[in-house]
Design an enzyme around this catalytic site. Structure first.
Site, PDB file in Angstrom:
ATOM      1  N   HIS A   1     -24.074  14.706   3.914  1.00 55.64           N
ATOM      2  CA  HIS A   1     -25.176  15.091   4.797  1.00 55.64           C
ATOM      3  C   HIS A   1     -24.696  14.972   6.237  1.00 55.64           C
ATOM      4  O   HIS A   1     -23.529  14.628   6.488  1.00 55.64           O
ATOM      5  CB  HIS A   1     -26.408  14.225   4.528  1.00 55.64           C
ATOM      6  CG  HIS A   1     -26.117  12.750   4.488  1.00 55.64           C
ATOM      7  ND1 HIS A   1     -25.692  12.050   5.588  1.00 55.64           N
ATOM      8  CD2 HIS A   1     -26.165  11.842   3.471  1.00 55.64           C
ATOM      9  CE1 HIS A   1     -25.518  10.791   5.279  1.00 55.64           C
ATOM     10  NE2 HIS A   1     -25.786  10.624   3.987  1.00 55.64           N
TER      11      HIS A   1
ATOM     12  N   HIS B   1     -22.638  11.919   7.333  1.00 54.27           N
ATOM     13  CA  HIS B   1     -21.191  11.975   7.042  1.00 54.27           C
ATOM     14  C   HIS B   1     -20.471  12.865   8.052  1.00 54.27           C
ATOM     15  O   HIS B   1     -19.380  12.545   8.520  1.00 54.27           O
ATOM     16  CB  HIS B   1     -20.948  12.548   5.636  1.00 54.27           C
ATOM     17  CG  HIS B   1     -21.459  11.703   4.512  1.00 54.27           C
ATOM     18  ND1 HIS B   1     -22.507  12.083   3.729  1.00 54.27           N
ATOM     19  CD2 HIS B   1     -21.054  10.503   4.048  1.00 54.27           C
ATOM     20  CE1 HIS B   1     -22.733  11.154   2.807  1.00 54.27           C
ATOM     21  NE2 HIS B   1     -21.870  10.179   2.978  1.00 54.27           N
TER      22      HIS B   1
ATOM     23  N   GLN C   1     -21.831  -3.543   4.748  1.00 59.47           N
ATOM     24  CA  GLN C   1     -20.570  -3.021   4.199  1.00 59.47           C
ATOM     25  C   GLN C   1     -19.463  -3.035   5.268  1.00 59.47           C
ATOM     26  O   GLN C   1     -18.305  -3.335   4.983  1.00 59.47           O
ATOM     27  CB  GLN C   1     -20.789  -1.600   3.685  1.00 59.47           C
ATOM     28  CG  GLN C   1     -19.519  -0.877   3.277  1.00 59.47           C
ATOM     29  CD  GLN C   1     -19.788   0.425   2.570  1.00 59.47           C
ATOM     30  OE1 GLN C   1     -19.966   0.432   1.369  1.00 59.47           O
ATOM     31  NE2 GLN C   1     -19.807   1.533   3.288  1.00 59.47           N
TER      32      GLN C   1
ATOM     33  N   LEU D   1     -30.554   9.097   7.096  1.00 53.58           N
ATOM     34  CA  LEU D   1     -29.917  10.025   6.167  1.00 53.58           C
ATOM     35  C   LEU D   1     -29.177   9.231   5.097  1.00 53.58           C
ATOM     36  O   LEU D   1     -28.477   8.268   5.389  1.00 53.58           O
ATOM     37  CB  LEU D   1     -28.938  10.941   6.901  1.00 53.58           C
ATOM     38  CG  LEU D   1     -29.531  11.901   7.929  1.00 53.58           C
ATOM     39  CD1 LEU D   1     -28.471  12.883   8.404  1.00 53.58           C
ATOM     40  CD2 LEU D   1     -30.722  12.653   7.364  1.00 53.58           C
TER      41      LEU D   1
HETATM   42  O1  PAF Z   1     -20.410   3.933   1.893  1.00 50.33           O
HETATM   43  C1  PAF Z   1     -19.967   4.586   0.928  1.00 50.33           C
HETATM   44  O2  PAF Z   1     -20.255   5.770   0.722  1.00 50.33           O
HETATM   45  C2  PAF Z   1     -19.037   3.885  -0.045  1.00 50.33           C
HETATM   46  O3  PAF Z   1     -19.405   2.559  -0.240  1.00 50.33           O
HETATM   47  C3  PAF Z   1     -17.552   3.999   0.353  1.00 50.33           C
HETATM   48  C4  PAF Z   1     -17.271   3.263   1.653  1.00 50.33           C
HETATM   49  C5  PAF Z   1     -17.164   5.457   0.485  1.00 50.33           C
HETATM   50  C6  PAF Z   1     -16.681   3.371  -0.734  1.00 50.33           C
HETATM   51  O4  PAF Z   1     -16.860   4.017  -1.962  1.00 50.33           O
END
Ligand code: PAF
Length: 279
Positions: free
Chosen positions: A34, A37, A153, A184
């Site tokens: 989306h 990204h 994360q 999003l």
């Molecule tokens: O944030 C994400 O989409 C996932 O956790 C990642 C960092 C691509 C790892 O699979």
């Protein structure tokens, strides 16, 4: 744009680029791309000679088999978007290519990985560390780009980078939102129309709570946010915590840290949405 399926080939390409002195930016994704990204890709494009985007639904980070099964997969549309965004290499490996043997590595991710998502989704962050470290090892990028929607994360990945000794700059990029405020997410497509109409309230409630900092305690703001979300018959808060942005540990007073962050997880029907707000 070239689509690469083989680890060996991508290793060769990125090694040659580094030998030529070219900078490499990596945007790891699980596809179903989306505008959020694409904002990471645009940033990577503006800061690097070569941009690699990985599209891989990483099974080791899913603690819920149904979530893995229903995770949206839109490879053709993803490739079109990446080509339009002038990506050099889209890395789209199979599970066997990434994990020829089961990945049994256990990372020491420390306290940042033990709270919130770490507590609710056992093994999730270890799986994230497995795939991100594998991608870092293959691509050896100079910079890697992650969205702040997954605020925790990023802290976990920074910890992994430090403990594994990767010389890679982690770049965090702001959350992208729909015009109505919904963050999003690839999972948004799974919302029913009624849940989709309700979900923007999450951001509205978080944003409104920022002003309350002046008059209420951390505990009061936390309780009010949870009560406001749970007042909707279509939503249920899994957790809301106001935390230190570096250690991710809960704060008890606004004076504990200059820039606390409120992190929320909400079940909107059977879709689990996360979001956060800076106080
Ligand atoms: O944030 C994400 O989409 C996932 O956790 C990642 C960092 C691509 C790892 O699979």
């Amino acid at each position: 744009m070239e689509i690469i399926k083989s680890v060996k080939k991508l290793r060769e390409i990125t090694a040659q680029a580094r030998d030529k002195g070219l900078s490499i930016g990596l945007v790891p994704t699980m596809g179903a791309l989306h505008d959020g990204h694409i904002s990471l890709v645009d940033r990577a494009r503006s800061e690097n000679d070569i941009v690699v985007v990985s599209v891989f639904v990483n099974p080791t980070q899913f603690n819920n088999p149904d979530d893995l099964r229903t995770y949206p997969r839109t490879e053709e549309a993803d490739c079109r978007r990446l080509a339009d965004a002038r990506v050099d290499y889209a890395f789209i490996p199979t599970v066997e290519e990434i994990y020829p043997e089961p990945d049994t590595r256990v990372f020491d991710l420390g306290p940042v990985a033990q709270v919130m998502e770490g507590a609710m989704r056992p093994g999730h962050f270890n799986g994230v560390a497995q795939i991100v470290s594998r991608l870092f090892d293959i691509v050896r990028p100079h910079r890697a780009y992650f969205g702040e929607k997954d605020f925790q994360q990023i802290a976990v990945i920074r910890r992994m980078v430090a403990t594994e000794g990767f010389d890679i700059q982690i770049i965090d990029c702001p959350i992208k939102r729909e015009p109505d405020g919904l963050a999003l997410s690839s999972r948004n497509v799974r919302l029913t129309p009624a849940h989709r109409a309700e979900a923007p309230k999450i951001h509205a409630i978080l944003a409104a709570s920022v002003a309350d900092r002046a008059t209420k305690t951390v505990a009061q703001v936390t309780a009010d946010v949870i009560a406001a979300i749970d007042a909707s018959p279509l939503m249920e808060t899994e957790y809301y915590q106001i935390v230190d942005p570096v250690t991710l540990q809960p704060v008890t007073s606004w004076a504990d840290t200059p820039h606390p962050v409120g992190c929320v997880t909400v079940w909107c029907g059977d879709v689990r949405l996360i979001d956060n707000i800076k106080y």
